[in-house]
Design an enzyme around this catalytic site. Structure first.
Site, PDB file in Angstrom:
ATOM      1  N   ASN A 228      33.744  46.640  32.590  1.00  0.00           N
ATOM      2  CA  ASN A 228      33.253  45.279  32.403  1.00  0.00           C
ATOM      3  C   ASN A 228      32.168  44.962  33.423  1.00  0.00           C
ATOM      4  O   ASN A 228      32.318  45.248  34.614  1.00  0.00           O
ATOM      5  CB  ASN A 228      34.401  44.268  32.521  1.00  0.00           C
ATOM      6  CG  ASN A 228      35.305  44.295  31.301  1.00  0.00           C
ATOM      7  OD1 ASN A 228      35.010  43.685  30.280  1.00  0.00           O
ATOM      8  ND2 ASN A 228      36.403  45.017  31.397  1.00  0.00           N
ATOM      9  N   ALA A 229      31.070  44.346  32.956  1.00  0.00           N
ATOM     10  CA  ALA A 229      29.947  43.937  33.813  1.00  0.00           C
ATOM     11  C   ALA A 229      29.331  45.123  34.550  1.00  0.00           C
ATOM     12  O   ALA A 229      29.005  45.050  35.726  1.00  0.00           O
ATOM     13  CB  ALA A 229      30.374  42.855  34.806  1.00  0.00           C
ATOM     14  N   ASP A 287      42.256  39.537  36.828  1.00  0.00           N
ATOM     15  CA  ASP A 287      41.014  38.758  36.769  1.00  0.00           C
ATOM     16  C   ASP A 287      41.318  37.395  36.157  1.00  0.00           C
ATOM     17  O   ASP A 287      40.498  36.813  35.431  1.00  0.00           O
ATOM     18  CB  ASP A 287      39.941  39.493  35.955  1.00  0.00           C
ATOM     19  CG  ASP A 287      38.540  38.937  36.198  1.00  0.00           C
ATOM     20  OD1 ASP A 287      38.322  38.306  37.241  1.00  0.00           O
ATOM     21  OD2 ASP A 287      37.669  39.136  35.331  1.00  0.00           O
TER      22      ASP A 287
END
Length: 413
Positions: A228-229, A287
C-alpha cells in the site's frame, strides 16, 4: 501473601501456551506482573499458588502489539490535539477487547503545530493497553504516494536532520518514523535517527529497490503497510517489495514489514506471497482509524474527513482508502484463513514479530520467563476470551469467562 496483595502467585492450568513457536500443554505462572519459572517456587521457596485458574484447554498467548494505529472509538490521534491524554486513554481502553496489550499511536502527515501539541503529551501509563512510543507516518513522504495524507503538509528532507527536527520539534516519545527513502538526504537522516534508537520505516514511496537497500544499509528495519502507498512490483525493479528477498541486506540485520490483513487493503494472494517470501519479518498491523469500533458515517483521519461505508473507509467524497476499521484480532483471523498458516504463526505475527521489530522481545511478545505478564486467552477460532496486563485481568468477553477467572471489579468489561 501480604494484605497489600504483593507477591501474589497466579497459576493458570489446563491451557495451551504459545511458546517456542508451538502450542505446548503447560501451566502459566505469574508473579508481581511477570511470567516466572515455577521451579524455584516449588523447590526453593516451597510455595503454592495463591490463585489457581482452570482455563478449560484455552490458548494463552502474549498480548497483541499494534505498530500502526491512527486512532479508534471516535478518537483521531492527529486531529484531536487538545485532548491527547484523554484520546490515548480512550483508545487504550477499547483495544483490550481486541487482545491488544500495547500499541504505537500513529500520527499521519500533519501541520507542524500538531507535532508540537501531541508529542510532549503522550501519556506514559494508560487505563488499558500500554503505549510503546509514537509512530510518525510522514510528513517526509513522496507526494505521488500520499494516500490519505494532506499534500500541503508534506515536507522534503533537503535540510537534512535539522529540517526534520524543525518539523517535529522533539523526538520525545517517538518510536517509529516512516519516510520515503528516495528523498534527498534520507540516507544520512536514517542513520542519525537509528543512532538515536528510532526505528526507521520506509513507505509512502516511489522508491526503487536500490533506494530501499540503501535505506536498510543505513539502519532502516521496517516497511510501512507493504503493497500500500508504494510502487507496484515490477520484474525489472521490484521496488520496496523487493526488500523481502533482497541479497543486499547487511548480515545479521532483519527487515520487518507491516501488512494490513483486514480483507480490504491487501488481497489474500498478496498476503500469501508476503508470508511465503519472508515469514520471519511479517507484522500484522491494523492502520486503524477513528472509526474503529463505530458505526458507518463521517469521521476523521488527520486533516481529512473520512466516510465509512460498506465496511470500508474512504477519504470523504473519493474512492481513496484511508485506513482500516478492522481490529487486530480480526486481522489475525483473516490472515490465518487467507494463508492457511498455523494458529501459532498467525498469533506470532501480531506478538513476537512486532516485538522483535521494536527490539523489546525480552519483555513483550512472548510467554518466556521474566517477560511482562501481558497476555490473552483465546479459543480455537482465535476469538479473544480474556485480556491480562501486568498479571491483572482487564477484560473478559462474557460471564462464563468472568466466572473462569473470578473477575469482578478488577475486570474492566
Amino acid at each position: 501473601m501480604s494484605s497489600s496483595g504483593e507477591d501474589v502467585l497466579l497459576q493458570f492450568t489446563n491451557c495451551r501456551l504459545v511458546r517456542n513457536h508451538q502450542l505446548i500443554k503447560d501451566d502459566l505462572w505469574i508473579r508481581n506482573g511477570r511470567i516466572i519459572n515455577p521451579e524455584p517456587v516449588f523447590f526453593d521457596e516451597k510455595k503454592r499458588a495463591h490463585k489457581r485458574y482452570d482455563c478449560n484447554n484455552a490458548i494463552i498467548a502474549a498480548g497483541y502489539i499494534d505498530l500502526q494505529i491512527n486512532g479508534g472509538f471516535g478518537v483521531d490521534f492527529s486531529y484531536d490535539t487538545d485532548t491527547v491524554e484523554e484520546g490515548i486513554n480512550k483508545v487504550a481502553s477499547g483495544l483490550i477487547k481486541t487482545g491488544v496489550t500495547s500499541f504505537c499511536p500513529t500520527i499521519v502527515t500533519s501541520p507542524v503545530e500538531t507535532y508540537r501539541k501531541v508529542l510532549p503529551r503522550i501519556p506514559q501509563t494508560t487505563n488499558g493497553a500500554g503505549v510503546l512510543g509514537v509512530h510518525l507516518e510522514g510528513p517526509f513522504i513522496n507526494i505521488k504516494k500520499k494516500g490519505a495524507h494532506p499534500e500541503e503538509c508534506i515536507k522534503t528532507l533537503e535540510n537534512g536532520f535539522q529540517g526534520l527536527m524543525d518539523v517535529y520539534g522533539t523526538l520525545k516519545n517517538v518510536k517509529i518514523i516512516t519516510l520515503a527513502p528516495e528523498l534527498e538526504s534520507s540516507d544520512k537522516v536514517i542513520k542519525q535517527l537509528t543512532d538515536q534508537g528510532i526505528i526507521v520505516a520506509v513507505g509512502h514511496s516511489t522508491g526503487s529497490l536500490i533506494h530501499g537497500e540503501v535505506a536498510v544499509q543505513n539502519g532502516a528495519t521496517l516497511i510501512t503497510h507493504l503493497f500500500n502507498a508504494m510502487s507496484n512490483f515490477h520484474h525489472r525493479d521490484p521496488g520496496l517489495v523487493g526488500l523481502l528477498a533482497s541479497d543486499a541486506i547487511p548480515a545479521g540485520q532483519s527487515v520487518y514489514f507491516g501488512i494490513i490483513a483486514d480483507g480490504v487493503h491487501t488481497h489474500p494472494t498478496a498476503l500469501r506471497i508476503a508470508h511465503r517470501t519472508h515469514p520471519q519479518g511479517l507484522c500484522l498491523v491494523t492502520d486503524a482509524i477513528s472509526a474503529l469500533g463505530l458505526e458507518e458515517g463521517i469521521h476523521h483521519i488527520g486533516q481529512f474527513k473520512l466516510e465509512v461505508k460498506d465496511s470500508k473507509a474512504f477519504v470523504a467524497g473519493t474512492n481513496t482508502l484511508c485506513g482500516s476499521i478492522a481490529p487486530l484480532d480480526e486481522c489475525v483471523r483473516i490472515f490465518r484463513k487467507a494463508t492457511n498458516c498455523s494458529a501459532v504463526y498467525a498469533i506470532e505475527a501480531a506478538t513476537l514479530h512486532p516485538a522483535k521489530c521494536l527490539k523489546i522481545e525480552k519483555s513483550k511478545g512472548t510467554l518466556d520467563f521474566d517477560s511482562d505478564a501481558d497476555f490473552i486467552v483465546l479459543d480455537d477460532d482465535l476469538n479473544v476470551l480474556s485480556t491480562w496486563i501486568g498479571g491483572k485481568c482487564v477484560y473478559c468477553s462474557d460471564t462464563v469467562t468472568k466466572k473462569m477467572f473470578n473477575c469482578r471489579s478488577s475486570c474492566l468489561n
